[in-house]
Scaffold this active site. Structure first.
Site, PDB file in Angstrom:
ATOM      1  N   LEU A 101     116.576  55.871  43.966  1.00 45.45           N
ATOM      2  CA  LEU A 101     117.620  56.884  43.775  1.00 45.45           C
ATOM      3  C   LEU A 101     117.124  58.234  44.284  1.00 45.45           C
ATOM      4  O   LEU A 101     116.037  58.663  43.923  1.00 45.45           O
ATOM      5  CB  LEU A 101     117.961  57.030  42.287  1.00 45.45           C
ATOM      6  CG  LEU A 101     118.303  55.775  41.492  1.00 45.45           C
ATOM      7  CD1 LEU A 101     118.534  56.129  40.027  1.00 45.45           C
ATOM      8  CD2 LEU A 101     119.528  55.090  42.068  1.00 45.45           C
ATOM      9  N   CYS A 149     108.835  63.349  43.276  1.00 45.22           N
ATOM     10  CA  CYS A 149     108.453  62.008  43.737  1.00 45.22           C
ATOM     11  C   CYS A 149     107.412  62.017  44.860  1.00 45.22           C
ATOM     12  O   CYS A 149     106.315  61.486  44.683  1.00 45.22           O
ATOM     13  CB  CYS A 149     109.699  61.256  44.192  1.00 45.22           C
ATOM     14  SG  CYS A 149     110.943  61.219  42.895  1.00 45.22           S
TER      15      CYS A 149
END
Ligand code: UGA
Length: 437
Positions: free
Chosen positions: A153, A263
């Site tokens: 995502l 991330c």
């Protein structure tokens, strides 16, 4: 009490960016979901329909499924664990200060599941974890069937990505786990070939491979932008030329001030540290990190040089979140840029469409920084504008109005959002990344 429906009964552990979106997507596709988080005030707010993060499309889904009683938020796992068909672990896996991945939340979540379940349980590991985690948890908790299924995502389009996955990874050697995924995703528009089964270690490593490939593309295109700036070549043309090669593709080739977020930087550090534990040195991954670190400094230096003889150093900054459509400031290049510019004596007037509250809190004791609530307020009487994050409202801002609002018609565009030709015609002194000024 569970609703009496034919859908699956799911528990999602963790109501952060990934857990919350995952929970809502499963609710949207007909499952009954209990999302468990140990932060009581977050849980209370979510039960009132208030999310702590901004993500397009999230709040409408939250309100819809709260009113349909398809989603529930709680701090208590014990009430629901026995009746659940599947538990998804989506808790955070931060890095320790040395870059090593810290699995304490995953371990605590799995221990809790094991101690509360009297029957064998199926647990999907969605948190990003190093290869071998599934195997070691399986040995420690033999009554739990683990499936490694990393998520892909993107913040800012997470709800869309969650509802329309490009691929699903089933990291397990058991055929019944593939069937479980087919059942779980039966209402999603996904074909059987998009559900890929593989061994758990490959599934775990796939997540790092995807993120680090993407980060490396960004650092590589940023290195080319440096050559462009020294030779008069144009990075947009390079992007077009290589992007049309089907072996390369055109995505993730935007030069700018570097990648940020929760991330890429974290996964890069985690993989470097994990590889070191295997006596492997990852030269390319290390270089990706170094290039990213220096990219924002090169941009900041351009601003410093341009203003070296100016007595007045008041800049407007548009955008601070690590990318558009999110309020997330984690590892945002803006933070490094802001710190660099403050040390160089600039005063900053910052506007971000969604991060106002976080910015105000972060910089409340910094007298050089003012936070504005509109793009117009930030640029009024500033000496120059710096575009840091390419929110769409900046691209459609009236440039004639911008020109009359600024004291000097100077724009530094860190995301190549504006058209250099148009800026030149309008009489701006315009600097971007890897494109001739
Ligand atoms: C990333 C991955 O894209 C997702 O697939 C993954 O699931 C997620 O990490 C995660 O591990 O959870 P995200 O960090 O939300 O998603 O955002 P990206 O769209 O990947 O952008 C990351 C950074 O790269 C941003 O700062 C963005 O501005 C920058 N970027 C992106 C560029 O500088 N150039 C580009 O061409 C593309």
């Amino acid at each position: 009490m569970w609703l009496n429906v034919t859908s699956m009964k799911m528990i999602i552990l963790g109501a952060g960016n990934i857990g919350l979106v995952t929970a809502l997507c499963f609710a949207e596709k007909g499952h009954e979901v209990y999302c468990v988080d140990n932060n009581q005030s977050k849980v209370n707010n979510l039960n009132l329909g208030v999310s702590s993060i901004y993500e397009p499309g999230l709040e409408p889904l939250l309100k819809k499924h709260l009113s349909e009683k398809r989603i529930h938020f709680t701090t208590e796992l014990s009430e629901f664990i026995e009746q659940s068909d599947v538990v998804v672990v989506a808790v955070g896996t931060p890095n320790s200060p040395s870059g090593e991945i810290d699995l304490q939340h995953v371990n605590a979540a799995v221990s809790q599941i094991a101690s509360l379940s009297t029957k064998p349980k199926t647990v999907i590991l969605r948190s990003t974890v190093p290869p071998g985690t599934n195997q070691s948890l399986s040995l420690k908790f033999p009554k739990i069937n683990f499936i490694s299924s990393p998520e892909f995502l993107r913040e800012g389009s997470a709800v869309h990505d969650g509802l329309h996955p490009e691929r699903l990874i089933v990291g397990s050697n058991k055929t019944e786990h593939l069937k479980l995924f087919q059942e779980m995703y039966q209402n999603f528009e996904i074909t059987p070939s998009q559900i890929i089964q593989m061994d758990p270690a490959s599934a775990e490593l796939s997540k790092y491979a995807a993120n680090i490939f993407l980060a490396t593309r960004i650092s590589l295109i940023n290195e080319f932008s440096r050559i462009c700036e020294k030779t008069g070549a144009n990075i947009q043309q390079i992007k077009k030329a290589i992007g049309m090669d089907s072996r390369i593709g055109s995505e993730f080739l935007n030069a700018g001030i570097g990648y940020g977020g929760s991330c890429f930087p974290k996964d890069i550090d985690a993989l470097i540290s994990f590889a070191a534990s295997l006596s492997e040195k990852l030269n390319i991954v290390q270089a990706t990190k170094e290039t990213n670190k220096s990219q924002v400094c090169i941009f900041a230096e351009k601003i410093k040089v341009r203003f070296k003889d100016s007595a007045s150093k008041n800049l407007a900054l548009w955008g601070a979140s690590f990318k558009p459509e999110t309020d997330d400031l984690r590892e945002a290049p803006s933070l490094k840029l802001i710190s660099f510019l403050c040390s160089a004596g600039f005063n900053l007037n910052i506007y971000d469409p969604k991060a106002t509250t976080a910015l105000s809190e972060l910089f409340k004791n910094n007298s050089q920084i003012k936070i504005s609530t509109t793009a117009q307020l930030a640029v009024t009487k500033a000496d120059a504008l710096v575009i840091v994050t390419e929110w769409s409202e900046f691209g459609s801002f009236d440039m004639t109005q911008l020109k009359s609002s600024l004291k000097n018609s100077i724009v530094f565009d860190g995301r190549n959002q504006l058209d250099p030709q148009k800026m030149k015609q309008l009489g701006f002194e315009y600097y971007s990344v890897g494109r001739p000024s």
